[in-house]
Design a protein around this motif. Structure first.
Motif, PDB file in Angstrom:
ATOM      1  N   PHE A 234      22.478  11.615 -25.735  1.00 29.21           N
ATOM      2  CA  PHE A 234      22.971  11.401 -24.382  1.00 29.21           C
ATOM      3  C   PHE A 234      23.421  12.680 -23.685  1.00 29.21           C
ATOM      4  O   PHE A 234      24.125  12.633 -22.683  1.00 29.21           O
ATOM      5  CB  PHE A 234      24.089  10.357 -24.363  1.00 29.21           C
ATOM      6  N   ALA A 235      23.010  13.825 -24.215  1.00 26.40           N
ATOM      7  CA  ALA A 235      23.324  15.088 -23.549  1.00 26.40           C
ATOM      8  C   ALA A 235      22.527  15.199 -22.255  1.00 26.40           C
ATOM      9  O   ALA A 235      21.422  14.674 -22.135  1.00 26.40           O
ATOM     10  CB  ALA A 235      23.004  16.263 -24.474  1.00 26.40           C
ATOM     11  N   LYS A 236      23.082  15.889 -21.282  1.00 30.95           N
ATOM     12  CA  LYS A 236      22.415  16.100 -19.999  1.00 30.95           C
ATOM     13  C   LYS A 236      22.070  17.560 -19.762  1.00 30.95           C
ATOM     14  O   LYS A 236      21.407  17.896 -18.779  1.00 30.95           O
ATOM     15  CB  LYS A 236      23.298  15.583 -18.861  1.00 30.95           C
ATOM     16  N   ASP A 237      22.521  18.434 -20.658  1.00 30.82           N
ATOM     17  CA  ASP A 237      22.325  19.877 -20.496  1.00 30.82           C
ATOM     18  C   ASP A 237      21.542  20.392 -21.705  1.00 30.82           C
ATOM     19  O   ASP A 237      22.097  20.564 -22.799  1.00 30.82           O
ATOM     20  CB  ASP A 237      23.682  20.566 -20.386  1.00 30.82           C
ATOM     21  N   GLY A 238      20.243  20.638 -21.515  1.00 29.29           N
ATOM     22  CA  GLY A 238      19.415  21.119 -22.610  1.00 29.29           C
ATOM     23  C   GLY A 238      19.852  22.473 -23.120  1.00 29.29           C
ATOM     24  O   GLY A 238      19.747  22.762 -24.317  1.00 29.29           O
ATOM     25  N   ASP A 239      20.362  23.331 -22.230  1.00 28.47           N
ATOM     26  CA  ASP A 239      20.826  24.649 -22.667  1.00 28.47           C
ATOM     27  C   ASP A 239      22.040  24.533 -23.587  1.00 28.47           C
ATOM     28  O   ASP A 239      22.178  25.309 -24.537  1.00 28.47           O
ATOM     29  CB  ASP A 239      21.175  25.517 -21.459  1.00 28.47           C
ATOM     30  N   ALA A 240      22.919  23.562 -23.309  1.00 31.60           N
ATOM     31  CA  ALA A 240      24.083  23.369 -24.174  1.00 31.60           C
ATOM     32  C   ALA A 240      23.654  22.900 -25.559  1.00 31.60           C
ATOM     33  O   ALA A 240      24.206  23.341 -26.578  1.00 31.60           O
ATOM     34  CB  ALA A 240      25.040  22.365 -23.540  1.00 31.60           C
ATOM     35  N   VAL A 241      22.675  22.001 -25.618  1.00 28.91           N
ATOM     36  CA  VAL A 241      22.155  21.547 -26.901  1.00 28.91           C
ATOM     37  C   VAL A 241      21.537  22.723 -27.657  1.00 28.91           C
ATOM     38  O   VAL A 241      21.800  22.931 -28.850  1.00 28.91           O
ATOM     39  CB  VAL A 241      21.108  20.433 -26.701  1.00 28.91           C
ATOM     40  N   PRO A 265      17.596  12.569 -23.684  1.00 29.99           N
ATOM     41  CA  PRO A 265      16.599  12.949 -22.680  1.00 29.99           C
ATOM     42  C   PRO A 265      16.334  14.443 -22.551  1.00 29.99           C
ATOM     43  O   PRO A 265      15.334  14.819 -21.917  1.00 29.99           O
ATOM     44  CB  PRO A 265      17.193  12.397 -21.380  1.00 29.99           C
ATOM     45  N   VAL A 266      17.191  15.320 -23.104  1.00 31.22           N
ATOM     46  CA  VAL A 266      16.978  16.760 -22.897  1.00 31.22           C
ATOM     47  C   VAL A 266      16.540  17.475 -24.171  1.00 31.22           C
ATOM     48  O   VAL A 266      16.508  18.702 -24.211  1.00 31.22           O
ATOM     49  CB  VAL A 266      18.258  17.429 -22.333  1.00 31.22           C
ATOM     50  N   THR A 267      16.172  16.727 -25.198  1.00 32.47           N
ATOM     51  CA  THR A 267      15.795  17.353 -26.464  1.00 32.47           C
ATOM     52  C   THR A 267      14.580  18.258 -26.308  1.00 32.47           C
ATOM     53  O   THR A 267      14.549  19.380 -26.835  1.00 32.47           O
ATOM     54  CB  THR A 267      15.523  16.278 -27.536  1.00 32.47           C
TER      55      THR A 267
END
Length: 297
Positions: A234-241, A265-267
């Motif tokens: 459920f992350a929204k920030d791919g850079d944070a992941v 969704p941002v994997t």
């Protein structure tokens, strides 16, 4: 708990550490073993960088732990001479619980074909921990992944119900049904036409205890956990992941991510940053089978 909140808790649990977990059993040397029903030989080590490993031998497993407990593998500290080899296994949980069929029928997507295509384009060998229910919902994708030498399919249970409690609100598999649940998933992979199936198992939510390890003994699998949590659920920030993965990876690491479009969704976006960054550091991407084959402690 609402359906969305429950799924969020489940996916956070998939990458957030085990609840009520037992300490991993002593880790004997890996050894070839006969695969459980539905499993087939997987990739061997030693492929050229950027090329799929050759499928030519049975995947390694670990010997049972004390008292016959299912063994648990978390990270490989691989060494060569005076230096540590920079290898990392990216793993992706293809989650779908047994009771989520109506949500899929209503249009929710538990798959992520764009992620799989990006891994192919970037030439990243990886392991997909798939639930049997996911394979039933997306048999064409399960077959495509499971016949591509770039990937191997491992078992994430059939139902994605918990094997120990508490476990993020998941329903619980009865002890007497645990081995059968795992075997049912292998059968779903076989029916879908997947061939590159390995005898590894990841507990839903990462939750396990000695009772579960004992109950799974008849399935003859090696349980696989992780040491790096991506935080993609459920992350929204791919850079944070991506940053969380890059901060956590060490030589021999196992990274847990997800192959579930609606819930992670941002994997795919994160992978596009993770892969070149780790390669720039000298890392090579391997499947779990290769990581397990040459580990040292």
């Amino acid at each position: 708990m609402s359906a969305l909140a429950l799924l969020g808790a489940v996916l956070v649990g998939c990458g957030g550490g085990a609840a009520d977990t037992a300490a991993a059993p002593d880790r004997p040397s890996a050894r070839p073993s006969s695969s459980p029903s539905g499993a087939s030989p997987s990739a061997s080590a030693g492929a050229a960088p950027g090329q799929p490993a050759v499928v030519d031998k049975a995947p390694p497993t670990m010997a049972p732990g004390p008292g016959g407990l299912t063994p648990v593998f978390e990270r490989a500290a691989r060494t060569g001479g005076n230096s540590t080899e920079k290898v990392v296994a990216l793993t992706f949980d293809a989650d779908m619980t047994a009771d989520q069929g109506p949500r899929a029928a209503a249009g929710e997507r538990f798959d992520n074909p764009r992620l799989i295509e990006t891994l192919r384009r970037l030439k990243v060998d990886s392991t997909v921990f798939m639930t049997g229910r996911w394979a039933e919902e997306y048999p064409d994708q399960a077959r495509s992944i499971g016949t591509d030498p770039r990937f191997e399919i491992a078992n994430h249970s059939y139902s994605h119900y918990a094997f120990a409690t508490p476990c993020y609100g998941l329903p619980t598999v009865a002890k007497q049904d645990m081995a059968a649940d795992v075997k049912r998933a292998f059968e779903a992979f076989r029916k879908a036409g997947a061939r590159n199936v390995v005898p590894y198992f990841r507990f839903p939510g990462g939750c396990y205890d000695d009772r579960a390890l004992r109950a799974l003994a008849p399935a003859k699998v090696t349980a696989v956990q992780w040491d790096v949590v991506s935080g993609d659920a459920f992350a929204k920030d791919g850079d944070a992941v991506a940053g969380q993965v890059l901060d956590g990876v060490k030589p021999g690491s196992l990274v847990v991510m997800h192959c579930t479009r609606s819930a992670a969704p941002v994997t795919e976006q994160a992978i596009r940053r993770i892969v070149p960054a780790l390669r720039a550091r000298g890392y090579r991407f391997v499947k779990v089978s290769e990581l397990m084959a040459e580990r040292t402690y």
